[in-house]
Design a protein around this motif. Sequence first.
Motif: not given
Length: 203
Positions: A32, A35-36, A39, A147-148, A151, A155, A159
């Motif tokens: 995580m 990704i963050i 991004h 976490s999901m 996301l 995004f 998602l």
Amino acid sequence: MSALVDRPARTSSRVARLVTEIFAPAVFAAVMPLIIALHSTAPAVLTGLGWALLAILFCSVVPYAVIWVGVRRGRLTDHHIGVREQRRLPLVYGLLSVLVGLAVLVFAGAPRPLIAMVVVMFAVLLVVTAINQAWKLSAHAAVAAGSMSVLVIVFGAALIPSLALIALVGWSRVRLADHTTRQVVAGALAGILLAVPTFVLLS
């Protein structure tokens, strides 16, 4: 005949074990921030990697190292800390590590979304630690759900189908008899309720 009957059960258990390992809290704690950070700093990939590695050190590497040492020395039964009574110290050490990492990121001027992500991780871990003193809330479900949710916020609605991963992780914990359905559902709800407002407000 019994071997044929048992084969689906063994396959199911293997799949559950694989899901539990791939989507373990330590894995999310490493993925995580990456990704963050990438991004939020795009297109500066190297900058994002630098921030991500700093966050991963305190949020995943150090906490997992504490657990690994505990297992090696026989103080913990396994790296998922299946025995609730053994969870207090590793979780507290994990909280301290994440808190130190958060302070470092704030003072170093890390991107706000990354700081928000680390705060989410701290909040989820804090609640899991508190509840686990009396009841074995599923950390896997809480971390996966938090976490999901983040996301999806980052995004967008595309998602939303990926939220099914939360159910898959929950199933794996129940299938392996590490948690009850109630413990998994409670963990998932805690993760979502903590992650969504925290990330939205801070990012």
